[in-house]
Motif scaffolding. Sequence first.
Motif, PDB file in Angstrom:
ATOM      1  N   ASN A 191      -1.889   6.092   3.948  1.00 22.53           N
ATOM      2  CA  ASN A 191      -2.462   6.765   2.783  1.00 22.53           C
ATOM      3  C   ASN A 191      -3.260   5.829   1.885  1.00 22.53           C
ATOM      4  OD1 ASN A 191      -2.859   9.241   1.437  1.00 22.53           O
ATOM      5  ND2 ASN A 191      -1.429   8.596  -0.157  1.00 22.53           N
ATOM      6  N   SER A 192      -3.448   4.581   2.317  1.00 24.28           N
ATOM      7  CA  SER A 192      -4.403   3.716   1.638  1.00 24.28           C
ATOM      8  C   SER A 192      -5.656   3.551   2.496  1.00 24.28           C
ATOM      9  CB  SER A 192      -3.791   2.345   1.346  1.00 24.28           C
ATOM     10  OG  SER A 192      -2.712   2.460   0.462  1.00 24.28           O
ATOM     11  N   ASN A 193      -5.681   4.246   3.632  1.00 22.67           N
ATOM     12  CA  ASN A 193      -6.831   4.214   4.543  1.00 22.67           C
ATOM     13  C   ASN A 193      -7.265   2.793   4.893  1.00 22.67           C
ATOM     14  OD1 ASN A 193      -6.974   6.951   4.834  1.00 22.67           O
ATOM     15  ND2 ASN A 193      -8.580   7.246   3.297  1.00 22.67           N
ATOM     16  N   GLY A 212       0.816  -1.202   0.000  1.00 28.05           N
ATOM     17  CA  GLY A 212       0.000   0.000   0.000  1.00 28.05           C
ATOM     18  C   GLY A 212       0.848   1.249   0.000  1.00 28.05           C
ATOM     19  N   ASP A 213       0.188   2.369   0.324  1.00 26.63           N
ATOM     20  CA  ASP A 213       0.828   3.674   0.259  1.00 26.63           C
ATOM     21  C   ASP A 213       1.050   4.214   1.675  1.00 26.63           C
ATOM     22  OD1 ASP A 213       1.408   5.590  -2.083  1.00 26.63           O
ATOM     23  OD2 ASP A 213       0.551   6.910  -0.583  1.00 26.63           O
ATOM     24  N   MET A 272      -7.100   8.244   7.504  1.00 22.04           N
ATOM     25  CA  MET A 272      -5.767   8.575   7.997  1.00 22.04           C
ATOM     26  C   MET A 272      -5.435   7.756   9.252  1.00 22.04           C
ATOM     27  SD  MET A 272      -5.830  12.693   7.253  1.00 22.04           S
ATOM     28  CE  MET A 272      -4.094  13.021   7.262  1.00 22.04           C
TER      29      MET A 272
END
Lengths: 360, 635
Positions: A101-103, A82-83, A124
């Motif tokens: 940042n991929s929640n 993910g991010d 977040m």
Amino acid sequence: MKKTQPVKRFFLNSVLAAAALCFTACDPDSGPAIPKGAYEKGVFILNEGNFQKGNSTVSFYDRDTKTVLPDIFSPVNSRPLGDVAQSISAHNDRAYIVVNNSNKVEVADINTFESLGSISGLAMPRYFAVANNKGYVTEWINYGIKGRVSVIDLSTNTVIKTIEVGTMPENLLSFKNKVYVANTSDNTISVINAATDAVETTITLAEAPNSLVLDAKDKIWVLAGGKKSYKPDFTVDENKSTVGNLIRLNPANNAVELTLPFASRKDSPGQLKINGAKNKLYYRYAGKIYQFDIAATALPATALINRNFYGLGVDPATDMIYGADAGFFTANGKVIRYSPGGAAQDSFQVGIGPNSFLFR
Amino acid sequence: MARWVYFYFLLCWLGLPAARAQTDSLSGKDLREVQVFGRPITRYAAGSRVTTLDSTFLQLQNSSTLAEALQFRTPIYLKSYGQSMLATAAFRGTSASQTAVLWHGFNINSPTLGQTDFSNIPVNGFNQATVQHGSAGAVYGTGAIGGAVLLTAAENQPNGLQLLAQQDFGSFGYNYSSLGGSYGNAKLKLQTTVYQQQSRNDFPFRNSTKFGHPTEKQENAALLGRGITQDATLKINPRNTLAFHGWYTFSDNESQPNMVAANTQARLQNENLRLMTAWQHQSKLGNTAVKAAFFNDFMHYQDVNNNSLTEVKTYQTQAEHDVMLKEKLSMKVGAEAQYFAADVSGYGRAVSEKRAAAFGWLRYNIFSRLQLSTNIRQSFIKGFNPPLAPTVGINYYVIDKPAGSLILKGNISRGYRVPTLNDRFWPTGNTHLIPEASWSYEGGLKHQLKAGQFQLSTEATLYHLDVDNWIQWVPNLTGQWQPQNLKKVTSRGLELSTEASYGRNSLKLTAGGTYAYTHTEQRRSYQASGEPLNRQLIYVPKHTATGFGNIYYKSWLGSANLNFTGYRYTTAENDRWLPSFALLNLMVGKTFVLQRYQIQIIGKVNNATNQVYQTMEYYAMPQRHYGLSLRFKFN
């Protein structure tokens, strides 16, 4: 495949059972070790990667062979983690990786790192902890507004309740069916009762609590960074800023027992960690790593390690100190290992932006 | 001799390890009729490689963006953050801000970011596009390190009245409408185009980053754009010409999130007004041109956490004088001044800056077969001066016959890039930055052949490019990002291109291709960045190729455009990469003519082979999709 005859099978089973009995008898500690996966014992390094690049990874370090696997999630799951992965924790042979940042929170079998699902519906998200067999995730939702803690049903990996806490909740600690949440943009700790999933108390202590650990005497140590005010050029305006504090909290009565202020208004202490015996604290302050004995009544004047790290970890099995150097985030980061006394031992390369460790 | 040359050409073309290919390459003087120029932009650029995008291609692609046009005709790698999203260039392996884009001689790179979003330049905004490879473009000023893209309106516009109307439709809610007209007589030429473009851009894609790789519809990628261009030229008398060019574009685009990150409802609004006027005077003393321009660049980025406004007004003026000193010696001298007034919400204050530059260009035909050009440019900026930027180039005609020519080319040039306004005036900016500077060396061969109705033009170039003081934003000790003169980079490569055309009666065929090999690596790091040395830079493909074929037969037209992009590393260690891809776009059209009315219908298939690809990792791109263009013309 040929089927075994019932009699034969009985005989075989008896022999096996007897053998097992014998072996367990000989070895009082545990049964014969059947490996559950490649990652039963070792160090997980979480690499957050670059914002918007989706290149978060988990690296795995084997203490015995001193070998590193740079990325253990994507090869087995055929997809990236993910991010911006923020934190990693373990519970019941499962790894919970909060991907900011991929929640989402990725759930994987901690022994094989095969994906077991993903918790969505978060905003977040930052950190994860387990209490009363439920998951708790801190979420900022957005900057400057009240954050929340989502309660997770660990069997279905879904959010079952959200609890409003303070602004920008960061680390959280589970102890005796209660969850202590550090509201890092406030000066409070929200105490959630894991039986009712409601905020029971809000403890006011010092500006910007960011991390917390439990010591051997069942006291909670909270590290507060201090409130920082910035000039237009993003340097700290010392006149409008406050110092950080190391605080001892008694969870039995929620009383603040000790407050040790730091000297600098400019620097924020952070990354509070504890050793295996739970009697020594470690933290980062002004670009150095410090060690603090829980019996001490003053902050140490000299640093243990004269180096800044993006992430810090203390191996409970060996008390070795792990420092994560993320460099400029343009290339792979590295981990430097130190003896408990602070002497550099060795180093190894991990993914981009290493920020935290999980020891098994 | 001719045979030897031919085999030599073959060797180069096939990429066989011919040692002498080091300095040799082949390609043509401008044989295509589409390359007609009033005065070639290459006049003072002897020895440097220049690619001209042919106007037929631009016309067929007029509803697309410069990003797509460059992608299918040049070796430039366009880093596109999704379909029709922010697209920046990697030219000869350099960074997004190391390609200069000029419009009528004025740099239109964003003064705050130092780069151009090629998806934000509609092809209908210009008639001619010339790409100058390497630092030789530094004669035009800052930013031309990897190369320069030069855009201008038509110079040879037909007389009389012409009206155009166009309506395009396409997959994913694509809709493009334009109206245009032109009028010309001996004294006055006018040209106007108005357009509007819209797309839901909600194409389906397989989300390879999610569990089970589900097929999803792209979210938050809708596009809206409109604009107007106005060109006017007035020939006051044989000696004096006045020109005016106005170009306004507006876009309000959602920013496509990548597959793996949260959708933050990001959107980007751009509003660019560019006005310029020029006066040209011809006399016995030569040509004098005085130009003035005003740009207003507005940008608004917003998502759930951010709201950033940028507005920069640029006032600039150029004066130049071109004189024939002797029959074989011509010279151009000039100067320019620029004033930037930036109002950027992130700066927290208004910022302004003055810049000036002086230049001298010389072209000397030493003897009929040897042309030499030397240029020099010095910029002046308060506080620091960029390096002197000299250029030396030669063209040597090994063969110079009407039926064909072979030119040996060579060019050495120095380029520079002034740190952007953001680099210096952002709160965490760095006022101690020095300009990036490059040395570029290139040599090549250009071959042209003309036999009856058949024309062939081929060029091969080898280059070596050193870029020093490369600026990059990196985190400092307190975790704040700041620009630094971080590294020295060397790029080396080979560029090949060929183009052939054949025409007979009602048949016209054109075909061509390019190939580029780019090897770019960091040679030195001025700080402990951890980025390893001597590895291919990320997002620089080692191999790129393009190919095209057009056929015009009676009222029919057919066109195929191919882009091949080799693997691109996504990590500094070169241990991960994006796979190579090939994109094929096809077009078929028919034109109906009724007296002065003309109707053209063109059908398009984009990404005909249904390729799954990404130019930036995890940004989805559409698979096969379709378009229809209806064009009406009156003249």
